[in-house]
Design a protein around this motif. Sequence first.
Motif, PDB file in Angstrom:
ATOM      1  N   PRO A  20     -17.862   2.061  -0.198  1.00 18.27           N
ATOM      2  CA  PRO A  20     -16.590   2.074  -0.907  1.00 18.27           C
ATOM      3  C   PRO A  20     -15.522   1.253  -0.188  1.00 18.27           C
ATOM      4  CG  PRO A  20     -16.937   4.132   0.254  1.00 18.27           C
ATOM      5  CD  PRO A  20     -18.213   3.377   0.340  1.00 18.27           C
ATOM      6  N   ALA A  21     -14.718   0.559  -0.989  1.00 20.17           N
ATOM      7  CA  ALA A  21     -13.605  -0.188  -0.430  1.00 20.17           C
ATOM      8  C   ALA A  21     -12.526   0.789   0.028  1.00 20.17           C
ATOM      9  CB  ALA A  21     -13.060  -1.149  -1.469  1.00 20.17           C
ATOM     10  N   PHE A  22     -11.657   0.315   0.907  1.00 28.04           N
ATOM     11  CA  PHE A  22     -10.569   1.158   1.396  1.00 28.04           C
ATOM     12  C   PHE A  22      -9.328   0.288   1.411  1.00 28.04           C
ATOM     13  CE2 PHE A  22      -8.651   4.042   4.731  1.00 28.04           C
ATOM     14  CZ  PHE A  22      -8.731   5.190   3.961  1.00 28.04           C
ATOM     15  N   ALA A  23      -8.229   0.817   0.884  1.00 23.65           N
ATOM     16  CA  ALA A  23      -7.032   0.001   0.708  1.00 23.65           C
ATOM     17  C   ALA A  23      -6.424  -0.437   2.033  1.00 23.65           C
ATOM     18  CB  ALA A  23      -6.001   0.779  -0.119  1.00 23.65           C
ATOM     19  N   ILE A  24      -6.689   0.292   3.116  1.00 23.77           N
ATOM     20  CA  ILE A  24      -6.110  -0.034   4.419  1.00 23.77           C
ATOM     21  C   ILE A  24      -7.205  -0.641   5.302  1.00 23.77           C
ATOM     22  CG2 ILE A  24      -4.780   0.845   6.360  1.00 23.77           C
ATOM     23  CD1 ILE A  24      -3.425   1.248   3.650  1.00 23.77           C
ATOM     24  N   MET A 240      -0.402  11.354   9.008  1.00 22.30           N
ATOM     25  CA  MET A 240      -0.458   9.938   8.649  1.00 22.30           C
ATOM     26  C   MET A 240       0.917   9.490   8.165  1.00 22.30           C
ATOM     27  SD  MET A 240      -2.923   8.002   5.821  1.00 22.30           S
ATOM     28  CE  MET A 240      -4.342   7.819   6.919  1.00 22.30           C
ATOM     29  N   ARG A 241       1.291   8.291   8.510  1.00 21.69           N
ATOM     30  CA  ARG A 241       2.542   7.734   8.004  1.00 21.69           C
ATOM     31  C   ARG A 241       2.524   7.772   6.473  1.00 21.69           C
ATOM     32  NH1 ARG A 241       5.006   2.409   7.169  1.00 21.69           N
ATOM     33  NH2 ARG A 241       2.912   1.519   7.180  1.00 21.69           N
ATOM     34  N   MET A 242       3.551   8.304   5.881  1.00 21.53           N
ATOM     35  CA  MET A 242       3.551   8.516   4.441  1.00 21.53           C
ATOM     36  C   MET A 242       3.364   7.215   3.669  1.00 21.53           C
ATOM     37  SD  MET A 242       3.505  10.834   2.135  1.00 21.53           S
ATOM     38  CE  MET A 242       4.091  12.324   2.942  1.00 21.53           C
ATOM     39  N   ASP A 243       3.910   6.112   4.174  1.00 25.72           N
ATOM     40  CA  ASP A 243       3.726   4.825   3.498  1.00 25.72           C
ATOM     41  C   ASP A 243       2.254   4.415   3.504  1.00 25.72           C
ATOM     42  OD1 ASP A 243       6.436   5.121   3.640  1.00 25.72           O
ATOM     43  OD2 ASP A 243       6.853   3.107   4.356  1.00 25.72           O
ATOM     44  N   THR A 244       1.565   4.695   4.611  1.00 30.92           N
ATOM     45  CA  THR A 244       0.126   4.411   4.681  1.00 30.92           C
ATOM     46  C   THR A 244      -0.629   5.288   3.686  1.00 30.92           C
ATOM     47  OG1 THR A 244       0.332   3.864   7.031  1.00 30.92           O
ATOM     48  CG2 THR A 244      -1.889   4.321   6.205  1.00 30.92           C
ATOM     49  N   TRP A 245      -0.277   6.573   3.663  1.00 33.47           N
ATOM     50  CA  TRP A 245      -0.921   7.513   2.744  1.00 33.47           C
ATOM     51  C   TRP A 245      -0.735   7.073   1.289  1.00 33.47           C
ATOM     52  CZ3 TRP A 245      -4.361  11.269   2.465  1.00 33.47           C
ATOM     53  CH2 TRP A 245      -4.349  12.154   1.381  1.00 33.47           C
ATOM     54  N   LYS A 246       0.470   6.677   0.931  1.00 36.16           N
ATOM     55  CA  LYS A 246       0.745   6.273  -0.453  1.00 36.16           C
ATOM     56  C   LYS A 246       0.105   4.942  -0.809  1.00 36.16           C
ATOM     57  CE  LYS A 246       5.033   8.885  -1.013  1.00 36.16           C
ATOM     58  NZ  LYS A 246       6.512   8.816  -1.189  1.00 36.16           N
ATOM     59  N   GLY A 247      -0.312   4.181   0.221  1.00 34.36           N
ATOM     60  CA  GLY A 247      -1.033   2.946  -0.034  1.00 34.36           C
ATOM     61  C   GLY A 247      -2.474   3.161  -0.448  1.00 34.36           C
ATOM     62  N   LEU A 248      -2.956   4.391  -0.328  1.00 38.79           N
ATOM     63  CA  LEU A 248      -4.316   4.736  -0.746  1.00 38.79           C
ATOM     64  C   LEU A 248      -4.314   5.178  -2.206  1.00 38.79           C
ATOM     65  CD1 LEU A 248      -5.408   6.870   2.342  1.00 38.79           C
ATOM     66  CD2 LEU A 248      -5.776   4.430   1.980  1.00 38.79           C
ATOM     67  N   SER A 249      -5.392   4.918  -2.882  1.00 40.78           N
ATOM     68  CA  SER A 249      -5.534   5.394  -4.262  1.00 40.78           C
ATOM     69  C   SER A 249      -5.778   6.902  -4.237  1.00 40.78           C
ATOM     70  CB  SER A 249      -6.709   4.701  -4.942  1.00 40.78           C
ATOM     71  OG  SER A 249      -7.943   5.138  -4.367  1.00 40.78           O
ATOM     72  N   PRO A 250      -5.572   7.607  -5.356  1.00 37.86           N
ATOM     73  CA  PRO A 250      -5.873   9.048  -5.396  1.00 37.86           C
ATOM     74  C   PRO A 250      -7.306   9.360  -4.988  1.00 37.86           C
ATOM     75  CG  PRO A 250      -4.586   8.418  -7.317  1.00 37.86           C
ATOM     76  CD  PRO A 250      -4.939   7.148  -6.617  1.00 37.86           C
ATOM     77  N   GLU A 251      -8.236   8.492  -5.365  1.00 38.55           N
ATOM     78  CA  GLU A 251      -9.639   8.722  -5.004  1.00 38.55           C
ATOM     79  C   GLU A 251      -9.838   8.582  -3.504  1.00 38.55           C
ATOM     80  OE1 GLU A 251      -8.590   6.611  -7.358  1.00 38.55           O
ATOM     81  OE2 GLU A 251      -9.175   7.771  -9.148  1.00 38.55           O
ATOM     82  N   THR A 255     -11.063  11.393  -0.846  1.00 36.68           N
ATOM     83  CA  THR A 255     -12.208  11.151   0.041  1.00 36.68           C
ATOM     84  C   THR A 255     -11.830  11.406   1.496  1.00 36.68           C
ATOM     85  OG1 THR A 255     -13.163   9.502  -1.453  1.00 36.68           O
ATOM     86  CG2 THR A 255     -13.837   9.404   0.865  1.00 36.68           C
ATOM     87  N   LEU A 256     -10.669  10.872   1.907  1.00 32.40           N
ATOM     88  CA  LEU A 256     -10.225  11.044   3.290  1.00 32.40           C
ATOM     89  C   LEU A 256      -9.954  12.513   3.604  1.00 32.40           C
ATOM     90  CD1 LEU A 256      -9.395   9.740   5.971  1.00 32.40           C
ATOM     91  CD2 LEU A 256      -7.094   9.441   5.032  1.00 32.40           C
ATOM     92  N   THR A 257      -9.300  13.215   2.692  1.00 36.63           N
ATOM     93  CA  THR A 257      -8.987  14.634   2.899  1.00 36.63           C
ATOM     94  C   THR A 257     -10.251  15.462   3.067  1.00 36.63           C
ATOM     95  OG1 THR A 257      -6.929  14.429   1.640  1.00 36.63           O
ATOM     96  CG2 THR A 257      -7.841  16.647   1.904  1.00 36.63           C
TER      97      THR A 257
END
Length: 347
Positions: A20-24, A240-251, A255-257
């Motif tokens: 799977p790709a990861f936005a970060i 996690m820095r909230m800006d980093t967290w919001k850069g991730l998709s809901p999926e 997955t990370l959680t």
Amino acid sequence: MRRIHPLLALILVFLFAASPAFAIPQLRVVGSWSNLTAYLNLEEPFWTKKLPEALGGKTEVIMTSLGQVNLSGAAVLRAMDQSLFDVVHTVADYVVSDCPELAGLDLPALAPDIETARKVVEAYRPVLEKTLEGCFNAKLLTIMPYPAQVLFSNEKIGSLEDLKGKKIRASGWTTAEFIEALGATGVNLAFSEVPQSLQRGVVDGAVTGSLSGFNAGWGEVAKYLYPLPIGGWDYIIGVMRMDTWKGLSPEEQQTLTALIEKELEIPGWNATDRETQLGIACLTGQGECPGKTPAALELIPVAPGDLELARKILVERVLPAWAQKAGPEAVARWESTIGAVTGLKAK
């Protein structure tokens, strides 16, 4: 329009599902203390191996630790908010000066056993999530306890009351409040400064986790161990820095959680009770200390009545002091969560 061959389409679907790709593409992670088991056995393997493997090697992780970044107190979380890091693991007590409501999680004598500690954390977690976002622009990822926070001493005591007149290192201001209620002096020292301070007589004793103290060499400079968990559990929060967290998709967030819960938080909780007992065995030589040379601290039996005394100090001294700093709205949130679990009121 050019058509993709069905077999090629099937292969592409398989490849993207398997990796799977990861936005970060890069995560800068600060772990807790690198000489302790939470970092060595859990944080470092999770971020540098398990997470990259789960993401198919598509995310690079740069890992460091609290000792290496050398930022005290809440400074490491402020640095994260300024985009220097993406993830930080630190002790909640280290940052309560900037965010007093956090101190309600780990008050001395609040959770005398690991089962109560679990209930306290579960009840207070929604409050912590909102508080950390408000104070530090941080997303709470994980909460794990260190082993029970016990007393290392160079002076032999028979009970808590014998601490009167002594200088005792406390990891947070609520523990210092507890110690001062006994007539002792609470001393603020960084974890890494304690062994030398004990050796030179700057302090007479210090509070930390049993195995944490052993691994950091406290058993080589202290003489006695009092195993009553007067300092709580010194929870490690992972954020996690909230800006980093919001850069991730809901999926990706889901997955990370799920991966953090399975590979980091649950193993951390499962290890705590075992490591508390292992730490006591290694510090005193009473029991097995696999692969290590045990220290020879004298284990002092917990005095009859000290549990009741600790609870009395919590109710009459520590909780009112915390309530005054945190404010009435924070007190109401505490009483509806932790208070409901423990039957306590923050007056």
